[in-house]
Each structure stands twice: as C-alpha cells, then as structure tokens.
Write a protein that holds these residues in place. Sequence first.
Motif, mmCIF file in Angstrom:
data_model
loop_
_atom_site.group_PDB
_atom_site.id
_atom_site.type_symbol
_atom_site.label_atom_id
_atom_site.label_comp_id
_atom_site.label_asym_id
_atom_site.label_seq_id
_atom_site.Cartn_x
_atom_site.Cartn_y
_atom_site.Cartn_z
ATOM 1 N N GLU A 123 25.326 -0.432 -24.986
ATOM 2 C CA GLU A 123 24.707 0.763 -25.568
ATOM 3 C C GLU A 123 25.717 1.517 -26.433
ATOM 4 O O GLU A 123 25.405 1.990 -27.533
ATOM 5 C CB GLU A 123 24.148 1.658 -24.458
ATOM 6 N N ARG A 161 18.670 -2.153 -32.492
ATOM 7 C CA ARG A 161 19.011 -3.149 -31.497
ATOM 8 C C ARG A 161 19.836 -4.228 -32.200
ATOM 9 O O ARG A 161 19.737 -4.390 -33.428
ATOM 10 C CB ARG A 161 17.758 -3.773 -30.876
ATOM 11 N N MET A 194 17.757 -8.116 -21.410
ATOM 12 C CA MET A 194 17.599 -7.262 -22.585
ATOM 13 C C MET A 194 16.726 -7.955 -23.627
ATOM 14 O O MET A 194 15.891 -7.319 -24.289
ATOM 15 C CB MET A 194 18.972 -6.930 -23.200
ATOM 16 N N ARG A 225 14.937 -5.682 -26.356
ATOM 17 C CA ARG A 225 16.026 -4.799 -26.784
ATOM 18 C C ARG A 225 17.140 -5.590 -27.461
ATOM 19 O O ARG A 225 18.186 -5.033 -27.833
ATOM 20 C CB ARG A 225 16.574 -4.036 -25.577
#
Lengths: 202, 303
Positions: free
Chosen positions: B122, B132, B154, B159
């Motif tokens: 992140e 992303r 993820m 993501r």
Amino acid sequence: MPSEWWTYGLADFLMFSPTTWWRLVARYHDALWPVQWAGLAMSVAGVSLAWRAGQPGATPRDARRVGVLLATAWCWVGLVFHAQWHATINLAGPWLAALFALQGLLHLLDALGPAPAARQRHRATQGLGWGLAAAGLLGPALLGALAGRSWGQIELFGAMPDPTALGGLGLWLAARSGRPWWLLPLPVLAIAYGLLLRWLLG
Amino acid sequence: MQRRRLLGHTAALVGAAFARPSFGAATGPLTRQVPSSGEALPVVGLGTWITFNVGRDPAARERCAQVLEQFLAAGGRLVDSSPMYGSAQGVVGDALTRLDARARVFSADKVWTSGDGATQAEQSRRLWGVQRFDLLQVHNLLAWQTQLPLLLRMKEEGRLRHVGITTSEGRRHGDFEQLMRSRTPPLDFVQLTYNPVDRQAEQRLLPLALERGIAVLANRPFRQGDLLAALRGQALPGWAAEIGCRTWAQAVLKFIVSHPAVTCAIPATSNPAHASENMAAAHAPLPDPALRARIAQDVARMA
C-alpha cells in the motif's frame, strides 16, 4: 540477511551512484551553510581542548569540555546528516543515525558523569590518538581537494561522518588515553563503514 | 485461461520468428503478449535500481522525469521498481505526476519484507500514485511463503493485475523452477537475470516459462553497466548493422529480447538519450537463433 548471502559482493549493497552521493554532500553543505565553517571551528576547538585535557595538569573540566564537543559533533552528524540527508538515499541511513547519536550520547554521559579519577596518561595511546586525529581532521578534506572537489563537498569534522568518526576517535584517545573503554566500539564501526563506502564509491 | 496462455506464447513465437522490417520511429516498438492476460508489452522496459534513487535532489529528479519522458515517447510502458531501491519509487511517482503519465505505464513493483507485505504494498502504491499495480513481485523470493499468497489474494480481489517473483544473478533458480512448475494456475511473471554473458536461465527456466505460459522480465541486461563498460571502445561486429544496431547496448538488448521466452528486458539508465537508444532496440529485425549464438560468442569473447 538475504538468502544465499555468500553470493553477494559488497558492491551489491551500494544502492546509489557516486554522482548521487557527491550531489547529496554538496546540497547538504549548501542548505546548511555555514556548516563547513562550524566544522572548521570545531576542528580547531577540538584540537585545543584535547591538547589541554591530555596534559599532566588537566582538570576534570577539561575532560568534560572535550566530551561535550565530541558529543555535539557525533549527534549533529547522526541526527542531521545521516537521519535527514543520507537516509534519503540509503536504507542504512537510519541505522547510521542511531549509531552516531548513541556515540554522542555516550560522550555526553561520560562528560556529565562523575569526575574521572586521577589517571595515568598513556603516552603511546595519546600519540596514536593524535595520529588518528590528524588523519581524520585533515585526511578526507585533503583527499577531496586533491580529487578536485568543490568547497561544498570538502568533508570536515563535526559536519561529515568520516572526519567525525576518525577525528573524534583520535581526539578522544589523545585527551583521555582511551578511557572509558565503552567509547571505543562505535567509532571503530563507523570508521569501518566509512572506509567501505569510500572504497565502493571509488 | 489455459488456451489464452497457449495462444499468447504462440503469438510470441510467431512474432519473434517473422519480425517485421523496421520503418524507423514511425512504427511502435515490438511487443510480446503476457500469456496469462493477453496484454501486449513492449519488449524493452525501464529499471530503476540506483538510477532513480536520487533522494530529494530537484535537479536529479527532473532528470529522472526526462528519462521517463524519453522512454514513454519511444513507446515504452513497463517500469520496474521496489521498496529496496530507496527513494526510487517516490521519484517514479513524482515523474509520473509531472508527465501526467500514470495511464501510460505498466507499473511493476515488488514486495520486499518478511513482515507486513500488505502495508508495504500500500505504501508503494501511494508512492507511485497508481490506483493499483499492474504487477507485484516477491522480491528475491523474500518470505514468499507469506507474500505470494498475499499477492494472489490481492489479484483475486481485483487490487492487482499480475503476480510474479524475482531473482537475480542466477540465485535460487532451483526454487524458481519449483514454483514455476508447482503453482496452478501458473504465476503470471518471473523476473531473472539474462544477457549474452549470463545465460544460465536458458538451461531450464526460460524453456519452462514458455512451456507453462509465464511471462519473463530480464533484469541486469548490462550487468549494471559493467558489460557495456567492458565492450566500450570495441567496434561492433558486422552482424550489428544486419539487425539495425548502432550501439552495444542495442545489440545486447536485441539478443535478450529475441529469446522467445523473454517478454521484456528492463535496462536502467540515468541518461534520457540512452532511454531512447534502448527503446530503439525494441524494433525489428531481431537476430535469428544462429545469429543469437554468434552474438553470445562474440560478446563473451570481447567483454
């Protein structure tokens, strides 16, 4: 420790180019002018105070003054140069900051602690100290001048790591004949790292 | 998914075997398909180890933005970075902002921690300023038992678009082979060192990548400059002109990307002109297998 760590050469851990390093040094001096002049002043003061503290008639106050000067130099380089400048390009920066700041704190504790008992001066240790002090205070600066570095990149005691580590160790040995012993290990580590970095940077 | 992978690397092989003649800068760079997703990637990308780790130096950051600008102008897309590279991620993000180029890059980064990979990923995403990542890779296989499942989760959650692993300089090829064989579905990407003098991957990993439909990023194409330094001053052999190479860098890159398993080579540079020069290698003609062998022989001898 990376896996298969034995396959890594020391050069693999250098994460910035020599150009980036010298620009960092120049910008640091530029941003913090007159830090070089402060470095020069501290060099002169350090030599003077260490000389006095190393004499037969030296008082505890003389020893304290050296300690406070050394503490200032180590803390500045740790908390300003390493923490705020070197750390922007080197993941090891915060560790070096901690090392230098800790050495500064140790000098301060020694300076503000109980007065040192009447001690023998150890002439050989003091002689070694003056040799290292000369190498530290003058060496990096001369090397820089010979390499054609600008005034903004000349390394001085109290402003940059190598002269502070080597010069600081030398001045302490000259002033205090190597006591207390716990002021020795961190400068040795710092000097070793500085030599390694210098070698890797060519 | 299986058919897409098969089509993907078949297209790649066809592309490599029948390279179109180059019409200069008018045509875009040669691309290869990522087998798992079908995405077409230009065969030369941009690495950022050392070259983009310039800290807060405004002039150096500006120069990095120029490198990225030249790279993108020449049709480049894939930019590769890592938390291990110091300030490089932030410098990339800064450059993407200046150039308003977030939509144009294929963002490739890495997870490099034995701790909280999600938090680190992140943080990396924020430094890049992307919504992303197109690709996240487990850097040097550090804590892959934890981080690989994280990245796959993820991806499942939308993501992240692709998942990969990296190594360099021939390390941990055994572990790579094991992971490339064992995972179903296969990993999207692997990153490893491949160049005319580091050819270990040709033995097993590159053929395996073809077989399993795994995209390959080739790092250290120039051995961090050492290979080019060794070749500097030596005249390019006659074959260089046959494949449109004016510089050793282009010759080395064409060798790398002409291997059918290689999706993209990722040279790094701090020189904007070299960014263009490197991208020029992503144009036909590429060397055929016989010429590839000669190139490897000549480079090994001359370097």
